[in-house]
Design a protein around this motif. Structure first.
Motif, PDB file in Angstrom:
ATOM      1  N   CYS A 493      19.786  96.509 -40.571  1.00  0.00           N
ATOM      2  CA  CYS A 493      19.280  95.282 -39.496  1.00  0.00           C
ATOM      3  C   CYS A 493      20.514  95.131 -38.499  1.00  0.00           C
ATOM      4  CB  CYS A 493      19.240  94.068 -40.276  1.00  0.00           C
ATOM      5  SG  CYS A 493      17.742  94.138 -41.427  1.00  0.00           S
ATOM      6  N   GLU A 496      20.367  97.724 -35.799  1.00  0.00           N
ATOM      7  CA  GLU A 496      19.031  97.630 -34.922  1.00  0.00           C
ATOM      8  C   GLU A 496      19.410  96.356 -33.898  1.00  0.00           C
ATOM      9  OE1 GLU A 496      14.245  97.067 -35.284  1.00  0.00           O
ATOM     10  OE2 GLU A 496      15.575  96.549 -36.864  1.00  0.00           O
ATOM     11  N   LYS A 499      21.708  97.618 -31.190  1.00  0.00           N
ATOM     12  CA  LYS A 499      21.149  98.572 -30.200  1.00  0.00           C
ATOM     13  C   LYS A 499      20.349  97.720 -29.260  1.00  0.00           C
ATOM     14  CE  LYS A 499      20.106 102.540 -33.194  1.00  0.00           C
ATOM     15  NZ  LYS A 499      19.195 103.202 -34.005  1.00  0.00           N
TER      16      LYS A 499
END
Length: 921
Positions: A493, A496, A499
């Motif tokens: 997580c 992510e 990103k």
């Protein structure tokens, strides 16, 4: 939720490692299932799965109707096997129906679980029994389960189970509605198509509660598509899994109407995150002069456009009124959607009716109702109609209906699936504010749940089609449950999120709302997140001069774990902050800059020491009043200087505060600063004799000033309680009883003060409490007055309740510091604290833990420790953490309870709880 065709599911919990328990569970399973209406789960009969064994048995526990605990006292100090402890905590979190059987050897202590169950009820409760030999478990288990089922049936036969359902399932929705002479044709959907409403019917109910769905054939393509689309709406499949082209082809072929096909083309563009195309299609449709489009349908098209335009505004950081809203404002017709509005009204009416029936049910009765199933069926019809007309907003609103219905029912019914489904709908509803409110009520679900369920909850965000909404919800979910993931899942997580962060910060046109959500995610996860990733992100924001985010960045960095930070990144941050220190105009804009400077200076001494001279030169007031006090080690002389300086501030404010009815709001609290100095952990020597000679007359003046604010007087009493306890420990001479008499020679003057509405945090009732407590510690006794004050505050609002329990804590702490626990009104105080430990607000429960910890040394210690052992299961991790802070006191009094609390904490999912245990045990 239970269906008449289902079997009653029983989960058997016991030690999985002992051979005798393996045989025992198998025998009990066989005997129970021979009854024909019971299905049992035992660990040994589980099937292969990609989930961990622990996750699987927790999921099975969630699904069952009854849990049968088989526990013995063979482990040392009444300890419990970790697996059983996790199941026990999970059952408590979900308020599951549970039966407890204990096998106790006569020469060993009973388990703490057994003691806890008895303490809760005051005697051996009906769901509890005890045997002395292991072989007795079998018959007792069978008898207990069957007796419990029969007992519920007997209650039903005596009308103790109330089921006043009056819903008429055959009631038809009229085909037209007349409002103020305007005729809205709702088309032929309600009569013709609701007859074909078969495959979609009961799908939500059966999906939520894992019912085996019968194969239903339908000749209607809308019903067929709705049944699949429903699975998308509740998060079971993605939009791309729908056969939308086939559905559009059928719409075109069947010529249902002239607008649904185009609206579905717009919905498809919306789900592809092509908002401009969606808006273009809908405006083109709206502008066409179709004779079969009623005015209410055209308005509904505008509502869809308005929704999409608002999202576009957010993406482009724009404020304004959408074009569609202007058209709606100029419309001379009602904004109504006849069939949808009627269904929506009936759904909310039935929810409110069910709440009313529950709140007004007879004492001692239970309520059995099919209302939720009926509400789900109406929502399915609501979705069916929305699909038929291609109404995007109403399709999305169906998730809100599901969220609100399941939330209300989850408050009254203990089924864990309702809570899980409700939180899922909150995520898919896509509103950060609502998800925070829903999760704050239901967060205890994750305390001991399977990690798979937590991760699956987060993955629901991938269903959301529009990038800005999807990213906002990912960040919001992680803000709330980031501490509950497994280490492996959290790492994914976090990758992510960064990103998203990297893409956001490199974008030519950053989305402001995503920036604030990113920073809030980092702040909420600051104890778990990768320090250097956070620091790198923050440094990039500062280097790019994204000024609107500075103060939020500073507030987040204050709590960063500087010990694991890269020296290179720290140096880069110091350079950026130095430029702000030198810029007088810029630094005024950021209220959190000063606190961050002190945090860095304390934790990065080697790198930031050069700030001492820089701040002394460039930021004189901050250096003198804040920085020096927070950084430089105080001496006896400097401590005295600062205390007298802040005493003078109190004196000067007293001259002006309340004058001509005007009250000023200040940025600092001199009383609290003095408290911090005299309670300095470095135990500096303080010249209390000379300080008291100047400080006490000033505090006396404030307390006798009838124009003063309530807050100022409360702070004075707080300071006096701290000052007096410190002086008595250090044996400094001061006639505190005489000083107290001076204060209260005119009690009306002391209690006369003004509540500064909108700015003050204390009420007159709290002033009365502190005044009474201070007078009490100096010899005053009046039981009637004590009861009057306690009664007044016991039923007060949230803020007063928090301040009430804090006031009690300050009073107890006075005696704790002196090591003298013969506290006046102790029995009354203990009753209040126990009552507040069950309060619905976590802040009040949290403060009550501190009080209970301080009272562990009193004669009520056994009762207090038992309550603390229950509070380690509190829904809020902050309360559980405060319980752990009391462990040193508990260890000295009861080693078994000390171990029991640790056992409970070890099965906690929360990262903060697990980390505390690793650091301190």
């Amino acid at each position: 939720m239970f269906d008449i065709n289902d079997k009653i599911e029983v989960f058997i919990s016991s030690d999985c490692k002992k051979k005798e328990y393996i045989e025992l569970r198998g025998l009990i399973k066989e005997l129970l299932e021979k009854k024909g209406f019971i299905k049992t789960y035992v660990f040994e009969k589980d099937v292969a799965s990609t989930s961990t064994a622990e996750d699987r048995y927790l999921d099975k526990l969630d699904e069952c109707h009854v849990i049968l605990f088989l526990i013995d006292n063979q482990l040392e100090n009444g300890a419990i096997p970790p697996g059983v402890m996790k199941e026990y905590r999970r059952a408590n979190d979900l308020n599951k129906k549970a039966l407890y059987l204990f096998c106790n050897s006569t020469n060993k202590r009973k388990t703490i679980i057994q003691e806890e169950i008895i303490n809760k009820s005051g005697k051996a409760p009906k769901y509890y029994d005890e045997v002395t030999e292991f072989k007795e478990f079998v018959n007792k288990s069978i008898d207990s389960v069957i007796s419990d089922i029969v007992g519920v049936y007997k209650l039903y036969c005596r009308d103790a189970l109330v089921r006043p359902d009056t819903y008429d399932q055959n009631k038809e929705i009229p085909s037209s509605i007349n409002i103020n002479q305007e005729h809205f044709v709702s088309s032929h959907i309600d009569k013709q198509y609701f007859k074909n409403f078969t495959k979609s019917k009961n799908l939500i109910w059966e999906t939520i509660f894992n019912k085996n769905r019968k194969l239903i054939k339908t000749g209607d393509f809308i019903d067929e598509f709705t049944s699949i689309f429903l699975q998308h709406l509740i998060g079971k499949i993605s939009f791309s899994a729908l056969n939308l082209e086939n559905f559009k082809s059928n719409l075109k072929r069947e010529k249902i109407n002239s607008f649904s096909l185009k609206r579905w083309e717009a919905i498809e563009a919306y789900y592809n995150d092509d908002l401009k195309t969606a808006i273009k299609i809908l405006y083109k449709l709206y502008d066409k002069n179709f004779t079969d489009i009623p005015e209410w349908v055209k308005n509904n098209i505008l509502i869809d456009i308005r929704y999409i335009e608002n999202i576009n505004f957010r993406k482009n950081n724009q404020l304004g009124i959408p074009q569609a809203q202007s058209k709606l404002d100029s419309s001379d017709t009602f904004l109504a959607f006849p069939i949808i509005d009627r269904l929506g009204y009936e759904i909310y009416e039935q929810i409110l009716s069910e709440i009313f029936e529950i709140e007004t049910k007879l004492p001692g009765s239970f309520r059995m109702s099919n209302s939720l199933k009926e509400i789900f069926e109406k929502i399915e019809k609501y979705i069916f109609a929305s699909v038929y007309y291609g109404s995007l907003v109403n399709i999305l609103l169906s998730r809100q209906l599901l969220m609100e219905a399941t939330f209300h029912f989850s408050q009254y019914y203990t089924d864990s699936w309702l809570r899980y489904f409700c939180m899922g709908m909150a995520i898919l509803n896509g509103e950060p504010g609502k998800i925070k409110k829903i999760f704050s009520h239901l967060i205890s679900y994750f305390n001991v749940s399977s990690y798979d369920k937590i991760n699956n909850m987060y993955n629901l965000t991938n269903i959301l089609p529009v990038g800005i909404i999807r990213n906002e919800m990912k960040l919001t979910v992680l803000q709330i449950i980031g501490y509950y993931f497994s280490d492996e899942d959290y790492s994914k997580c976090e990758d992510e999120v960064f990103k998203i962060a990297n893409f956001w910060i490199e974008d030519e046109q950053i989305i402001v709302s995503i920036g604030f959500q990113l920073i809030e995610f980092m702040k909420k996860n600051i104890e778990r997140i990768d320090t250097n990733k956070v620091l790198k992100f923050a440094l990039t924001v500062l280097e790019k001069k994204l000024l609107r985010f500075y103060d939020d960045i500073f507030r987040m960095l204050i709590y960063l774990n500087w010990n694991s930070a890269s020296n290179v990144l720290i140096k880069g941050l110091i350079i950026e902050i130095e430029s702000l220190i030198k810029d007088k105009e810029q630094r005024k804009k950021f209220s959190n800059l000063g606190s961050l400077i002190i945090s860095i200076r304390k934790n990065c001494t080697k790198s930031a020491k050069r700030w001492d001279s820089l701040i002394q030169k460039e930021w004189v007031d901050f250096y003198r009043n804040v920085y020096n006090l927070g950084i430089i080690d105080l001496t006896k002389d400097t401590a005295k200087t600062y205390i007298l300086e802040y005493a003078n501030q109190i004196k000067e404010r007293n001259k002006t505060q309340g004058k001509n009815g005007k009250y000023s709001i200040y940025g600092n609290n001199p009383q609290q600063i003095i408290i911090n100095i005299i309670n300095n952990p470095n135990a500096i020597e303080i010249d209390f004799d000379s300080i008291n000679r100047k400080l006490l007359p000033i505090l006396l003046e404030v307390l006798h000033n009838k124009q003063q604010s309530v807050d100022e007087k409360v702070y004075c009493f707080k300071l006096l309680m701290n000052l007096e306890s410190k002086c008595k420990i250090g044996k400094y001479e001061c006639d505190w009883t005489s000083f107290s008499n001076q204060i209260f020679k005119n009690k009306n003057e002391v209690l006369s003060a003004n509540e500064v509405v909108g700015f003050g945090i204390y009420s007159s009732s709290i002033l009365k409490l502190y005044s009474f407590f201070y007078e009490t510690i100096n010899g005053y006794q009046n039981e009637q007055e004590a009861l009057s004050i306690f009664a007044e505050l016991s039923s007060s609002d949230k803020l007063n309740s928090i301040n009430f329990i804090k006031g009690i804590n300050d009073y107890i702490r006075y005696f704790e510091i002196l090591g003298y626990m013969e506290i006046n009104y102790l029995s009354y105080i203990l009753q209040i604290v126990f009552s507040k430990s069950y309060d619905q607000y976590f802040q009040i429960r949290s403060e009550s833990v501190a009080c209970l910890g301080a009272l562990c040394s009193t004669s009520f210690k056994d009762t207090i420790i038992s309550r603390l052992s229950e509070m380690i299961e509190d829904p809020d991790y902050r309360v559980r953490l405060k319980v752990l802070w009391q462990l040193d006191k508990i260890r000295k009094i009861s080693k078994p309870y000390f171990n029991y609390i640790i056992q409970k904490a070890k099965v906690d999912n929360n990262f903060i709880i697990r980390s505390w245990l690793k650091r301190n045990l």
